[in-house]
Design a protein around this motif. Structure first.
Motif, PDB file in Angstrom:
ATOM      1  N   VAL A   1       9.384  22.726 123.208  1.00  0.00           N
ATOM      2  CA  VAL A   1       9.502  23.997 122.494  1.00  0.00           C
ATOM      3  C   VAL A   1       8.201  24.299 121.760  1.00  0.00           C
ATOM      4  CG1 VAL A   1      10.683  25.180 120.605  1.00  0.00           C
ATOM      5  CG2 VAL A   1      12.015  23.920 122.301  1.00  0.00           C
ATOM      6  N   ALA A   2       7.626  23.294 121.115  1.00  0.00           N
ATOM      7  CA  ALA A   2       6.363  23.491 120.398  1.00  0.00           C
ATOM      8  C   ALA A   2       5.234  23.818 121.366  1.00  0.00           C
ATOM      9  CB  ALA A   2       6.027  22.237 119.590  1.00  0.00           C
TER      10      ALA A   2
ATOM     11  N   CYS B   1       6.323  33.395 118.251  1.00  0.00           N
ATOM     12  CA  CYS B   1       4.951  32.978 118.557  1.00  0.00           C
ATOM     13  C   CYS B   1       4.201  34.074 119.310  1.00  0.00           C
ATOM     14  CB  CYS B   1       4.966  31.697 119.386  1.00  0.00           C
ATOM     15  SG  CYS B   1       5.491  30.247 118.454  1.00  0.00           S
ATOM     16  N   ALA B   2       4.878  34.743 120.243  1.00  0.00           N
ATOM     17  CA  ALA B   2       4.239  35.821 120.998  1.00  0.00           C
ATOM     18  C   ALA B   2       3.884  36.991 120.076  1.00  0.00           C
ATOM     19  CB  ALA B   2       5.162  36.289 122.126  1.00  0.00           C
ATOM     20  N   VAL B   3       4.791  37.368 119.194  1.00  0.00           N
ATOM     21  CA  VAL B   3       4.532  38.461 118.256  1.00  0.00           C
ATOM     22  C   VAL B   3       3.395  38.091 117.312  1.00  0.00           C
ATOM     23  CG1 VAL B   3       5.518  39.758 116.321  1.00  0.00           C
ATOM     24  CG2 VAL B   3       6.829  39.471 118.424  1.00  0.00           C
ATOM     25  N   LEU B   4       3.384  36.853 116.848  1.00  0.00           N
ATOM     26  CA  LEU B   4       2.297  36.401 115.978  1.00  0.00           C
ATOM     27  C   LEU B   4       0.955  36.462 116.702  1.00  0.00           C
ATOM     28  CD1 LEU B   4       1.489  35.238 113.231  1.00  0.00           C
ATOM     29  CD2 LEU B   4       1.922  32.968 114.172  1.00  0.00           C
ATOM     30  N   GLY B   5       0.927  36.068 117.970  1.00  0.00           N
ATOM     31  CA  GLY B   5      -0.296  36.156 118.758  1.00  0.00           C
ATOM     32  C   GLY B   5      -0.753  37.582 118.951  1.00  0.00           C
TER      33      GLY B   5
ATOM     34  N   ILE C   1       5.454  25.203 124.440  1.00  0.00           N
ATOM     35  CA  ILE C   1       5.645  26.545 125.003  1.00  0.00           C
ATOM     36  C   ILE C   1       5.345  27.601 123.941  1.00  0.00           C
ATOM     37  CG2 ILE C   1       7.328  28.132 126.017  1.00  0.00           C
ATOM     38  CD1 ILE C   1       8.656  25.610 127.277  1.00  0.00           C
ATOM     39  N   GLY C   2       5.716  27.340 122.693  1.00  0.00           N
ATOM     40  CA  GLY C   2       5.382  28.265 121.606  1.00  0.00           C
ATOM     41  C   GLY C   2       3.884  28.396 121.423  1.00  0.00           C
ATOM     42  N   ALA C   3       3.159  27.280 121.519  1.00  0.00           N
ATOM     43  CA  ALA C   3       1.693  27.320 121.397  1.00  0.00           C
ATOM     44  C   ALA C   3       1.069  28.101 122.551  1.00  0.00           C
ATOM     45  CB  ALA C   3       1.145  25.897 121.356  1.00  0.00           C
ATOM     46  N   VAL C   4       1.613  27.936 123.743  1.00  0.00           N
ATOM     47  CA  VAL C   4       1.125  28.703 124.895  1.00  0.00           C
ATOM     48  C   VAL C   4       1.397  30.185 124.684  1.00  0.00           C
ATOM     49  CG1 VAL C   4       1.491  29.143 127.363  1.00  0.00           C
ATOM     50  CG2 VAL C   4       1.258  26.803 126.538  1.00  0.00           C
ATOM     51  N   ALA C   5       2.590  30.523 124.190  1.00  0.00           N
ATOM     52  CA  ALA C   5       2.924  31.928 123.933  1.00  0.00           C
ATOM     53  C   ALA C   5       1.954  32.538 122.922  1.00  0.00           C
ATOM     54  CB  ALA C   5       4.366  32.039 123.426  1.00  0.00           C
ATOM     55  N   LEU C   6       1.646  31.799 121.885  1.00  0.00           N
ATOM     56  CA  LEU C   6       0.695  32.273 120.878  1.00  0.00           C
ATOM     57  C   LEU C   6      -0.692  32.448 121.483  1.00  0.00           C
ATOM     58  CD1 LEU C   6       0.237  32.763 117.755  1.00  0.00           C
ATOM     59  CD2 LEU C   6      -0.574  30.423 117.729  1.00  0.00           C
ATOM     60  N   ALA C   7      -1.160  31.438 122.212  1.00  0.00           N
ATOM     61  CA  ALA C   7      -2.508  31.475 122.776  1.00  0.00           C
ATOM     62  C   ALA C   7      -2.680  32.589 123.813  1.00  0.00           C
ATOM     63  CB  ALA C   7      -2.839  30.122 123.397  1.00  0.00           C
ATOM     64  N   VAL C   8      -1.673  32.789 124.647  1.00  0.00           N
ATOM     65  CA  VAL C   8      -1.762  33.830 125.678  1.00  0.00           C
ATOM     66  C   VAL C   8      -1.748  35.216 125.043  1.00  0.00           C
ATOM     67  CG1 VAL C   8      -0.452  34.878 127.576  1.00  0.00           C
ATOM     68  CG2 VAL C   8      -0.833  32.418 127.533  1.00  0.00           C
ATOM     69  N   ASN C   9      -1.017  35.371 123.957  1.00  0.00           N
ATOM     70  CA  ASN C   9      -0.893  36.686 123.341  1.00  0.00           C
ATOM     71  C   ASN C   9      -2.049  37.063 122.429  1.00  0.00           C
ATOM     72  OD1 ASN C   9       1.637  38.319 123.957  1.00  0.00           O
ATOM     73  ND2 ASN C   9       2.358  36.212 123.922  1.00  0.00           N
ATOM     74  N   LEU C  10      -2.896  36.125 122.051  1.00  0.00           N
ATOM     75  CA  LEU C  10      -4.076  36.469 121.245  1.00  0.00           C
ATOM     76  C   LEU C  10      -4.989  37.462 121.981  1.00  0.00           C
ATOM     77  CD1 LEU C  10      -4.963  33.096 119.540  1.00  0.00           C
ATOM     78  CD2 LEU C  10      -4.373  35.231 118.396  1.00  0.00           C
ATOM     79  N   PRO C  11      -5.443  37.158 123.209  1.00  0.00           N
ATOM     80  CA  PRO C  11      -6.285  38.144 123.900  1.00  0.00           C
ATOM     81  C   PRO C  11      -5.518  39.400 124.304  1.00  0.00           C
ATOM     82  CG  PRO C  11      -5.914  36.244 125.307  1.00  0.00           C
ATOM     83  CD  PRO C  11      -5.356  35.905 123.955  1.00  0.00           C
ATOM     84  N   LEU C  12      -4.226  39.253 124.569  1.00  0.00           N
ATOM     85  CA  LEU C  12      -3.438  40.442 124.909  1.00  0.00           C
ATOM     86  C   LEU C  12      -3.293  41.370 123.706  1.00  0.00           C
ATOM     87  CD1 LEU C  12      -0.680  38.845 127.162  1.00  0.00           C
ATOM     88  CD2 LEU C  12      -2.553  40.336 127.883  1.00  0.00           C
TER      89      LEU C  12
ATOM     90  N   ALA D   1      18.284  28.558 125.897  1.00  0.00           N
ATOM     91  CA  ALA D   1      18.026  29.890 125.345  1.00  0.00           C
ATOM     92  C   ALA D   1      17.821  29.858 123.838  1.00  0.00           C
ATOM     93  CB  ALA D   1      19.178  30.828 125.707  1.00  0.00           C
ATOM     94  N   TRP D   2      18.174  28.753 123.194  1.00  0.00           N
ATOM     95  CA  TRP D   2      17.972  28.639 121.745  1.00  0.00           C
ATOM     96  C   TRP D   2      16.495  28.667 121.385  1.00  0.00           C
ATOM     97  CZ3 TRP D   2      21.647  29.397 118.341  1.00  0.00           C
ATOM     98  CH2 TRP D   2      22.965  29.217 118.729  1.00  0.00           C
ATOM     99  N   GLY D   3      15.628  28.393 122.337  1.00  0.00           N
ATOM    100  CA  GLY D   3      14.196  28.424 122.077  1.00  0.00           C
ATOM    101  C   GLY D   3      13.587  29.813 122.114  1.00  0.00           C
ATOM    102  N   ILE D   4      14.308  30.774 122.667  1.00  0.00           N
ATOM    103  CA  ILE D   4      13.765  32.124 122.842  1.00  0.00           C
ATOM    104  C   ILE D   4      13.296  32.747 121.525  1.00  0.00           C
ATOM    105  CG2 ILE D   4      14.328  34.483 123.569  1.00  0.00           C
ATOM    106  CD1 ILE D   4      16.026  33.242 125.814  1.00  0.00           C
ATOM    107  N   PRO D   5      14.051  32.682 120.430  1.00  0.00           N
ATOM    108  CA  PRO D   5      13.535  33.276 119.184  1.00  0.00           C
ATOM    109  C   PRO D   5      12.208  32.666 118.724  1.00  0.00           C
ATOM    110  CG  PRO D   5      15.885  32.866 118.977  1.00  0.00           C
ATOM    111  CD  PRO D   5      15.443  32.227 120.258  1.00  0.00           C
TER     112      PRO D   5
END
Length: 93
Positions: free
Chosen positions: A15-16, A74-78, A18-29, A65-69
């Protein structure tokens, strides 16, 4: 150490990660999104482009699915951080 405790630790590590990947991918986006007019096609693409990757990572690693929030946060933060970086850079130029 029981097998269930090891699996639970692995689950939280996934979970951590995948959250880090979501954050990292969303920074340039988020950085790119800031250059588009709100609700335009480009803006929409920048906001949603990471969703299939995050979903694939979650499903291929059998994270419930409990990890989705957490992934969404993380994506919104990115997105927010990337957009803020572009605004700061624009102000300094």
């Amino acid at each position: 150490v029981t097998a269930s405790s090891v699996l639970q630790e692995t689950h939280w590590a996934l979970v951590a990660l995948i959250g880090a990947v979501a954050l990292a991918v969303n920074l340039p986006l988020g950085y790119a999104r800031e250059g588009f007019r709100k609700f335009s096609l480009g803006w929409f693409v920048c906001v949603h482009l990471s969703v299939p990757l995050i979903a694939w990572l979650r499903l291929s690693n059998h994270v419930s699915a409990w990890g989705i929030p957490a992934f969404l946060a993380c994506a919104v933060l990115g997105q927010f951080a990337g957009g803020k970086a572009r605004r700061i850079r624009r102000e300094r130029a």
